[in-house]
Design an enzyme around this catalytic site. Structure first.
Site, PDB file in Angstrom:
ATOM      1  N   GLU A  52     -27.627  -8.804   7.402  1.00  0.00           N
ATOM      2  CA  GLU A  52     -26.691  -7.789   7.918  1.00  0.00           C
ATOM      3  C   GLU A  52     -26.120  -8.302   9.235  1.00  0.00           C
ATOM      4  O   GLU A  52     -26.830  -8.404  10.233  1.00  0.00           O
ATOM      5  CB  GLU A  52     -27.451  -6.471   8.154  1.00  0.00           C
ATOM      6  CG  GLU A  52     -26.608  -5.417   8.831  1.00  0.00           C
ATOM      7  CD  GLU A  52     -27.445  -4.241   9.382  1.00  0.00           C
ATOM      8  OE1 GLU A  52     -28.584  -4.021   8.931  1.00  0.00           O
ATOM      9  OE2 GLU A  52     -26.945  -3.559  10.291  1.00  0.00           O
ATOM     10  N   ARG A  93     -20.905  -6.107  16.323  1.00  0.00           N
ATOM     11  CA  ARG A  93     -21.061  -5.842  17.757  1.00  0.00           C
ATOM     12  C   ARG A  93     -20.468  -6.944  18.608  1.00  0.00           C
ATOM     13  O   ARG A  93     -20.534  -6.886  19.829  1.00  0.00           O
ATOM     14  CB  ARG A  93     -22.547  -5.691  18.110  1.00  0.00           C
ATOM     15  CG  ARG A  93     -23.140  -4.486  17.449  1.00  0.00           C
ATOM     16  CD  ARG A  93     -24.595  -4.305  17.743  1.00  0.00           C
ATOM     17  NE  ARG A  93     -25.141  -3.388  16.771  1.00  0.00           N
ATOM     18  CZ  ARG A  93     -26.418  -3.134  16.616  1.00  0.00           C
ATOM     19  NH1 ARG A  93     -27.307  -3.726  17.378  1.00  0.00           N
ATOM     20  NH2 ARG A  93     -26.823  -2.292  15.698  1.00  0.00           N
ATOM     21  N   THR A 126     -23.497  -1.872  11.671  1.00  0.00           N
ATOM     22  CA  THR A 126     -22.777  -1.186  12.751  1.00  0.00           C
ATOM     23  C   THR A 126     -21.367  -0.787  12.300  1.00  0.00           C
ATOM     24  O   THR A 126     -20.404  -0.856  13.072  1.00  0.00           O
ATOM     25  CB  THR A 126     -22.723  -2.041  14.052  1.00  0.00           C
ATOM     26  OG1 THR A 126     -23.952  -2.744  14.201  1.00  0.00           O
ATOM     27  CG2 THR A 126     -22.537  -1.156  15.273  1.00  0.00           C
ATOM     28  N   LYS A 176     -30.425   4.202   5.342  1.00  0.00           N
ATOM     29  CA  LYS A 176     -31.104   3.566   6.470  1.00  0.00           C
ATOM     30  C   LYS A 176     -31.690   4.717   7.285  1.00  0.00           C
ATOM     31  O   LYS A 176     -30.959   5.665   7.608  1.00  0.00           O
ATOM     32  CB  LYS A 176     -30.057   2.798   7.283  1.00  0.00           C
ATOM     33  CG  LYS A 176     -30.449   2.438   8.708  1.00  0.00           C
ATOM     34  CD  LYS A 176     -29.339   1.618   9.375  1.00  0.00           C
ATOM     35  CE  LYS A 176     -29.626   1.411  10.852  1.00  0.00           C
ATOM     36  NZ  LYS A 176     -28.813   0.348  11.448  1.00  0.00           N
TER      37      LYS A 176
END
Ligand code: 3PG
Length: 210
Positions: A41, A45, A69, A129
């Site tokens: 993943e 960011r 994210t 998640k």
């Protein structure tokens, strides 16, 4: 097109990766795959994240690269364009849930409460998640959620590390765990990919021993 369940069943550990420099993407992905971690993943960011997804998706076999994210539909669309095969978000908005379903794209939305699970279930989601896992109740929370939500599975993420990850993986409703401990920022900065491979290998070995 892989489903969220397929992805979480592919690798018991989802490496949460922050790439500052896209040049690190390939050696890093290679080290993780050699260590046995093959769901990656890449978090959105840094400005290099999409480039890293692109590079890994085109050059590294035996792994599934996804994006983390994801905060909005635009993040989702950009990542798909750059080769992401799945997406993980820290939480969700109804429009994000709807967009991923319309595209038949594997989104694993973040949840932290029973009501959020119920809301996302209305859109057809069954894999989540749990975030931030250790803050919102960790193992006890997951055990509690298993009673009312028998068909719901989780990838707890946030605060998971080499010391505690097995406790999570042993739970009935956990398919895999997510964490950055297998892709430590400092090791990436030092380009110590062999140490990253060793941590991945050591973690996968611990799973095989249970
Ligand atoms: C994240 O999305 O930041 C993940 O929760 C990673 O958390 P960790 O760094 O505690 O593994």
């Amino acid at each position: 097109m892989l489903s969220a369940k397929n992805i979480l069943e592919t690798s018991p550990i989802v490496a949460v990766i922050t790439v500052e420099n896209a040049k690190d993407a390939l050696p890093l992905a290679k080290a993780l795959v050699e260590g046995g971690v093959n769901a990656l993943e890449i978090t959105l960011r840094t400005k290099e994240a999409l480039k890293a997804i692109d590079l890994i998706s085109k050059n590294i076999d035996d792994c599934i690269v996804g994006v983390g994210t994801v905060l909005c539909e635009e993040d989702l669309l950009n990542s798909i364009e750059h080769g992401a095969k799945f997406a993980i978000s820290p939480g969700f908005t109804p429009s994000l849930l709807k967009k991923a379903k319309d595209l038949n794209f594997a989104l694993i939305p973040g949840v932290a409460t029973a009501s959020e699970i119920l809301t996302a279930m209305q859109y057809g989601y069954k894999e989540f998640k749990l975030f931030p896992a250790t803050v919102v109740g960790g193992v006890k929370m997951l055990k509690s959620l298993n009673a009312p939500f028998k068909n719901i599975k989780f990838c707890p993420t946030g605060g998971i590390n080499e010391e505690n990850f097995l406790e999570f993986l042993e739970l009935e409703n956990v398919l895999s765990v997510g964490g950055s401990w297998v892709a430590d920022k400092e090791l990436i900065r030092k380009k110590d990919f062999s140490q990253i491979r060793e941590i991945a290998k050591r973690s996968i070995l611990k799973i095989k021993q249970i």
